[in-house]
Motif scaffolding. Structure first.
Motif, short mmCIF file in Angstrom:
data_model
loop_
_atom_site.label_atom_id
_atom_site.label_comp_id
_atom_site.label_asym_id
_atom_site.label_seq_id
_atom_site.Cartn_x
_atom_site.Cartn_y
_atom_site.Cartn_z
N THR A 69 12.49 -11.56 13.83
CA THR A 69 11.99 -12.58 12.91
C THR A 69 12.94 -12.85 11.74
N LEU A 93 5.44 1.34 -0.97
CA LEU A 93 4.33 0.44 -0.73
C LEU A 93 4.38 -0.07 0.70
N SER A 94 3.29 -0.68 1.13
CA SER A 94 3.25 -1.27 2.46
C SER A 94 4.39 -2.29 2.59
N GLY A 95 5.12 -2.21 3.70
CA GLY A 95 6.23 -3.14 3.92
C GLY A 95 7.56 -2.67 3.36
N ALA A 96 7.59 -1.48 2.77
CA ALA A 96 8.83 -0.97 2.13
C ALA A 96 9.89 -0.57 3.14
N GLY A 97 9.45 -0.26 4.39
CA GLY A 97 10.41 0.14 5.42
C GLY A 97 10.27 1.57 5.89
N LYS A 98 9.18 2.26 5.47
CA LYS A 98 8.98 3.66 5.84
C LYS A 98 8.88 3.84 7.35
N SER A 99 8.06 3.00 7.95
CA SER A 99 7.82 3.10 9.37
C SER A 99 9.10 2.76 10.16
N THR A 100 9.81 1.76 9.69
CA THR A 100 11.08 1.40 10.34
C THR A 100 12.05 2.56 10.28
N THR A 146 13.37 -10.55 9.37
CA THR A 146 13.01 -9.61 8.30
C THR A 146 13.87 -8.37 8.37
N LYS A 147 14.31 -7.92 7.18
CA LYS A 147 15.07 -6.68 7.12
C LYS A 147 14.12 -5.51 6.97
N GLY A 148 14.04 -4.68 7.98
CA GLY A 148 13.21 -3.48 7.89
C GLY A 148 13.92 -2.40 7.10
N TYR A 173 14.74 -7.30 12.13
CA TYR A 173 13.82 -7.65 13.21
C TYR A 173 14.14 -9.05 13.73
#
Ligand code: ADP
Ligand code: ADP
Length: 237
Positions: A13, A36-43, A15-17, A11
């Motif tokens: 910013t 978990l939240s922030g693991a990259g699922k959505s990305t 951050t590695k998605g 990203y």
């Protein structure tokens, strides 16, 4: 077939998605991504239809390279890739039927559909989609009148009306209570099986994943840390 070859998403910013993801998803598979939240699922799911640009590596969906696709190619790809969201994303002030017809718009985008003249063929496809998720009796009800579970079924019908090759569902049951979440997952799984659509679903909860997935992919910090069948998935998160 969806193929990730060493795909990273960084990203703006920094951050590695996604961090070097390599995966092959054959046609017709129902894959659940957990983490978990922030693991990259959505990305991961958003990369598939180009909503999130790939920084490095190769990503291919049914023979179309997504990482290097032109705008026109992306438009064509998105016509065949349906998306389901946590927040349903319906237009709540219009009817259920109109919402489902918007799935046709995503597929055809002809001038006639743009001005709302959907025609009998599109209406038939929309009604069939509503029947598949058992909500056809709500066709003329405003979407805002429906419960969360019913709204998510309408969103599934909207995607089906798009006649997609691939469905991406980003936390589709996260805002539903557990029994409703189960019922919606059951519907999603049933129609996926009936129609053989390649489906990637992100979920928070491993127990739901284990109940419905052909295959579970576990993610942590943008990497795939588990890839296997439900029976082995206890350490996937
Ligand atoms: P998940 O879906 O598993 O919760 P995400 O794919 O949303 O994970 O996020 C993966 C990582 O990328 C997280 O560290 C998150 O903070 C970051 N991230 C997600 N979207 C953005 C964005 N638009 N800009 C910057 N960082 C982002
Ligand atoms: P609008 O009234 O703004 O056209 P609706 O969401 O009520 O929007 O209807 C969507 C489509 O379904 C329209 O083409 C409309 O003509 C048609 N329609 C609305 N109500 C009925 C009904 N009871 N029976 C058959 N078709 C209907």
């Amino acid at each position: 077939m969806i193929t990730f070859r060493d795909v990273s998403v960084v990203y703006p910013t920094g951050t590695k998605g996604l961090d070097g993801v390599t995966l092959e998803i054959p046609d017709g598979q129902f894959v659940v991504v957990v983490g978990l939240s922030g693991a990259g699922k959505s990305t991961l799911v958003r990369a598939v239809n180009g909503l999130v640009p790939v920084t490095s590596g190769e990503l291919e969906v049914n023979g179309q390279r997504v990482d290097s696709a032109s705008k026109r190619e992306l438009r064509r790809l998105r016509a065949r890739v349906g998306m389901i969201f946590q927040s349903f994303n319906l237009v709540t002030r219009v009817s259920v039927l109109k919402n489902v017809l918007m799935g046709r718009l995503a597929r055809t985008s002809t001038l006639a559909t743009l001005v709302g003249a959907y025609g009998a063929a599109n209406r038939e496809i929309a009604f069939e989609a509503l029947e598949r998720v058992g909500i056809v009796e709500k066709a003329y009800v405003r979407a805002s009148q429906l419960s969360g579970g019913q709204q998510q079924r309408v969103a599934i019908a909207r995607v089906l009306a798009q006649q997609p090759d691939v469905v991406l569902a980003d936390e589709p049951v996260a805002s539903l209570d557990p029994p409703t979440a189960n019922a919606v997952m059951r519907d999603l799984r049933r129609v996926q099986r009936e129609l053989g659509i390649t489906t990637i679903v992100n979920l928070h909860f491993l127990d739901l994943a284990k109940a419905y997935a052909d295959r579970i992919i576990g993610m942590r910090a943008g990497k795939v840390v588990f890839d296997g069948v439900a029976a082995d998935a206890d350490d996937a998160v």
